[in-house]
Design a protein around this motif. Sequence first.
Motif, mmCIF file in Angstrom:
data_model
loop_
_atom_site.group_PDB
_atom_site.id
_atom_site.type_symbol
_atom_site.label_atom_id
_atom_site.label_comp_id
_atom_site.label_asym_id
_atom_site.label_seq_id
_atom_site.Cartn_x
_atom_site.Cartn_y
_atom_site.Cartn_z
ATOM 1 N N LYS A 156 0.863 -1.180 0.000
ATOM 2 C CA LYS A 156 0.000 0.000 0.000
ATOM 3 C C LYS A 156 0.901 1.231 0.000
ATOM 4 C CE LYS A 156 -3.731 2.304 2.524
ATOM 5 N NZ LYS A 156 -4.467 2.627 1.292
ATOM 6 N N PHE A 162 1.652 5.455 -0.145
ATOM 7 C CA PHE A 162 1.180 6.802 0.138
ATOM 8 C C PHE A 162 2.196 7.788 -0.404
ATOM 9 C CE2 PHE A 162 0.185 10.697 2.299
ATOM 10 C CZ PHE A 162 -1.198 10.667 2.408
ATOM 11 N N SER A 201 -0.913 1.511 -9.764
ATOM 12 C CA SER A 201 -2.357 1.271 -9.629
ATOM 13 C C SER A 201 -2.827 0.353 -10.747
ATOM 14 C CB SER A 201 -3.138 2.586 -9.642
ATOM 15 O OG SER A 201 -3.005 3.260 -10.885
ATOM 16 N N VAL A 251 -2.177 -2.096 -7.135
ATOM 17 C CA VAL A 251 -1.689 -1.595 -5.853
ATOM 18 C C VAL A 251 -2.536 -0.403 -5.412
ATOM 19 C CG1 VAL A 251 0.275 -0.560 -4.644
ATOM 20 C CG2 VAL A 251 0.663 -2.378 -6.326
ATOM 21 N N ALA A 252 -2.905 -0.369 -4.145
ATOM 22 C CA ALA A 252 -3.669 0.756 -3.600
ATOM 23 C C ALA A 252 -2.737 1.938 -3.382
ATOM 24 C CB ALA A 252 -4.326 0.354 -2.284
ATOM 25 N N VAL A 253 -3.096 3.108 -3.926
ATOM 26 C CA VAL A 253 -2.261 4.304 -3.844
ATOM 27 C C VAL A 253 -3.093 5.486 -3.361
ATOM 28 C CG1 VAL A 253 -0.545 5.708 -5.025
ATOM 29 C CG2 VAL A 253 -1.140 3.464 -5.947
ATOM 30 N N SER A 254 -2.578 6.174 -2.372
ATOM 31 C CA SER A 254 -3.177 7.420 -1.905
ATOM 32 C C SER A 254 -2.127 8.523 -2.015
ATOM 33 C CB SER A 254 -3.636 7.304 -0.447
ATOM 34 O OG SER A 254 -4.573 6.252 -0.296
ATOM 35 N N SER A 293 -6.135 7.856 -4.565
ATOM 36 C CA SER A 293 -7.167 8.349 -3.662
ATOM 37 C C SER A 293 -6.634 9.650 -3.064
ATOM 38 C CB SER A 293 -7.453 7.339 -2.551
ATOM 39 O OG SER A 293 -7.960 6.135 -3.087
ATOM 40 N N GLN A 304 -4.515 6.640 6.698
ATOM 41 C CA GLN A 304 -3.890 6.027 5.524
ATOM 42 C C GLN A 304 -2.443 5.632 5.810
ATOM 43 O OE1 GLN A 304 -5.358 5.176 2.526
ATOM 44 N NE2 GLN A 304 -7.203 5.703 3.682
ATOM 45 N N GLN A 346 -1.537 2.299 7.514
ATOM 46 C CA GLN A 346 -1.604 1.062 6.731
ATOM 47 C C GLN A 346 -0.545 1.008 5.619
ATOM 48 O OE1 GLN A 346 -5.755 0.586 5.340
ATOM 49 N NE2 GLN A 346 -6.283 2.144 6.856
ATOM 50 N N THR A 347 0.239 2.072 5.478
ATOM 51 C CA THR A 347 1.152 2.223 4.345
ATOM 52 C C THR A 347 2.406 1.369 4.499
ATOM 53 O OG1 THR A 347 0.401 4.456 3.799
ATOM 54 C CG2 THR A 347 2.659 3.889 3.164
ATOM 55 N N THR A 348 2.792 0.720 3.399
ATOM 56 C CA THR A 348 4.045 -0.042 3.378
ATOM 57 C C THR A 348 5.158 0.719 2.650
ATOM 58 O OG1 THR A 348 3.465 -1.189 1.302
ATOM 59 C CG2 THR A 348 2.805 -2.236 3.376
#
Length: 291
Positions: free
Chosen positions: A2, A4, A20, A24-27, A45, A61, A64-66
């Motif tokens: 994840k 950020f 993405s 992969v989830a990206v904020s 996001s 956020q 949870q970020t890696t």
Amino acid sequence: MKVFIFGAGFSARAFARLISGKGVAVSGTTRSESRFDLLRSAGLSPYLFDGLQLTADVKEQLSQTTHLLVSAAPGEDGDPVLNAARSTIAEGMPALQWMGYLSTVGVYGNHDGAWVDETSSCNPVSKRSKFRVAAEQQWIDFGEARDVPAAILRLSGIYGPGRNAFIKLDNGSARRLIKPDQVFNRIHVTDIARAIDHLGQARLGGIFNVTDDEPAPPQDVVAFAAELMGVEIPPDIPFEKADLTPMARSFYGENKRVSNARLKSTGFEFCYPDYRKSHASLWSQNNWREE
């Protein structure tokens, strides 16, 4: 995984589109809600960050970020992300595995056209580059204290869809400034995105020049792009007679050839190792106008 991103600018958005697309989830952050749709279109996001303090949503956020990417300009007070988020990153990110910081080859300053690599001295000329040197060290020190790999990516002149010589030729702003023996390195935004992904996936820390293989005179790039477009090559303008902003003139005060050997030694391969291949691709794919 994840991700950020602090500061979802041109390069960071290219990285977001890349990962993405892999699911992969990206904020990421911006300073204005008016840019939220732009971030969403890149697979991000969006969240607000005013450069001073974190919102509760951003903290959530981050928890949870890696993989953390920072693309925010430092100022006289140092790096705004560390100033606002140091304690959160230190104590509120239990999943964190890697940090990346986007910097600039401007930190090397002028080396009179000589080759530089990551071991070369940093002699920044501009105030903004001096701030970058200080911010780089802040992130290196913080990575060591946090026991998380921190990669410093020193980027050369960035171009790609929406930002290139074709745009300037099309709108009439292209100029061929001639300063004897002046060269610049460049980097296609796609290769920046791929380099961030490569270093993050491998969890590699340290300093890396992210730049092409071929430092070249800027007027050669304009001429090559004009030939591809089939338009007239702009006339030569002697540098000493050019009407330039102080910032533009400062760029020409830094002459160096930047090596990318260290990044290549990690197994990274460039899609666009020189300006000819990249501009030919932009033209043939007709994707030069918009990001």
